[in-house]
Design a protein around this motif. Structure first.
Motif, PDB file in Angstrom:
ATOM      1  N   ASP A 164      18.835  15.134   6.864  1.00 28.48           N
ATOM      2  CA  ASP A 164      17.646  14.935   6.042  1.00 28.48           C
ATOM      3  C   ASP A 164      16.806  13.859   6.728  1.00 28.48           C
ATOM      4  OD1 ASP A 164      15.715  14.175   4.173  1.00 28.48           O
ATOM      5  OD2 ASP A 164      17.100  14.284   2.477  1.00 28.48           O
ATOM      6  N   GLU A 166      14.801  11.804   5.737  1.00 28.45           N
ATOM      7  CA  GLU A 166      14.775  10.548   4.984  1.00 28.45           C
ATOM      8  C   GLU A 166      15.982   9.669   5.296  1.00 28.45           C
ATOM      9  OE1 GLU A 166      12.381   9.133   3.040  1.00 28.45           O
ATOM     10  OE2 GLU A 166      11.213  10.746   3.951  1.00 28.45           O
ATOM     11  N   ASP A 167      17.094  10.311   5.738  1.00 26.48           N
ATOM     12  CA  ASP A 167      18.260   9.516   6.120  1.00 26.48           C
ATOM     13  C   ASP A 167      17.935   8.590   7.284  1.00 26.48           C
ATOM     14  OD1 ASP A 167      19.848  10.686   4.192  1.00 26.48           O
ATOM     15  OD2 ASP A 167      20.666  12.209   5.544  1.00 26.48           O
TER      16      ASP A 167
END
Length: 249
Positions: A164, A166-167
């Motif tokens: 992801d 966002e990770d």
């Protein structure tokens, strides 16, 4: 009071245990969220968590205390120092957790991500691929907001499918590959050289054009020897130094 919960690691018996524990705990501290408690578990609890002796744990904590990341108070316990400096020199001794620790602790902004054809320069690392996933991030000092480095990662598509984006705002790529994508990392090869800032780097890092920078290339290898990720990071030359420690034993 609730205690901070550090990540777990698999210890490498070829490296000093106190060093591996200190670097793992350092990464957990620098990668914590604002909601995490500042109090660390007791020495005994941490020693049990990492599977080491209390003496080894004490030595690891002393390293973090000397760095200014934690403070220790008799009878009250050990606490993360919220205002601890994050711009420490990069020191590498040979563990994945050391790499993760040095990548942690900065504000990260994901500038863009996507895919691109494997260039002639990247084909050395990805001879079996025609396309790789790409991620471009800008890191800044947490306290001043001053940009310190920008990084481009080139990742195998099958691993990128498990990530992801966002990770990568919260965690370093090495940690995401290992702990999120489940990659089994066998080796990381680091190369550091002096370069002059090109127009893009000068703009992103807010330094004069052609000023000195440190150019870092890191290649993460899997157990089969194939490259999983190639990182190219441009560091401000006035903010970073690289020190490599070789164990003679």
């Amino acid at each position: 009071m609730t205690s901070f919960a550090p990540d777990s690691i698999v210890l490498n018996r070829k490296l000093p245990l106190w060093y591996q524990v200190s670097q793992s705990l350092r990464a957990s501290i620098l990668g914590r969220s604002a909601q995490d408690p500042l109090r660390l578990p007791t020495e005994e609890q941490l020693a049990e968590h990492y599977g080491v002796s209390v003496l080894t744990m004490r030595q690891a904590l002393k390293e973090l205390e000397d760095e200014g990341l934690i403070t220790r108070h008799r009878r009250r316990g050990t606490f993360i120092e919220p205002s601890a400096a994050r711009g420490a020199p990069v020191r590498l001794l040979g563990s994945v957790d050391a790499i993760v620790a040095q990548q942690s602790g900065m504000t990260t902004r994901l500038l863009d991500h996507g895919t691109e054809p494997v260039s002639a320069e990247l084909s050395e690392h990805f001879p079996d691929l025609t396309e790789v996933a790409t991620y471009h991030r800008l890191r800044s000092d947490e306290k001043t907001g001053e940009p310190t480095n920008h990084a481009r990662n080139y990742v195998r598509p099958e691993l990128a499918a498990l990530i992801d984006p966002e990770d990568l705002v919260r965690w370093p790529m090495t940690k995401v590959l290992r702990d999120v994508a489940g990659a089994r990392i066998s080796q990381i090869t680091d190369t550091v050289e002096a370069r002059l800032a090109d127009p893009e780097t000068a703009r992103l890092l807010q330094v004069p054009l052609l000023s000195p920078i440190l150019h870092y290339t890191g290649v993460v290898h899997g157990e089969d020897g194939r490259a999983l990720d190639v990182a190219r990071i441009q560091y401000r030359g006035d903010r970073f130094s690289f020190t490599v420690t070789l164990d003679a034993h």
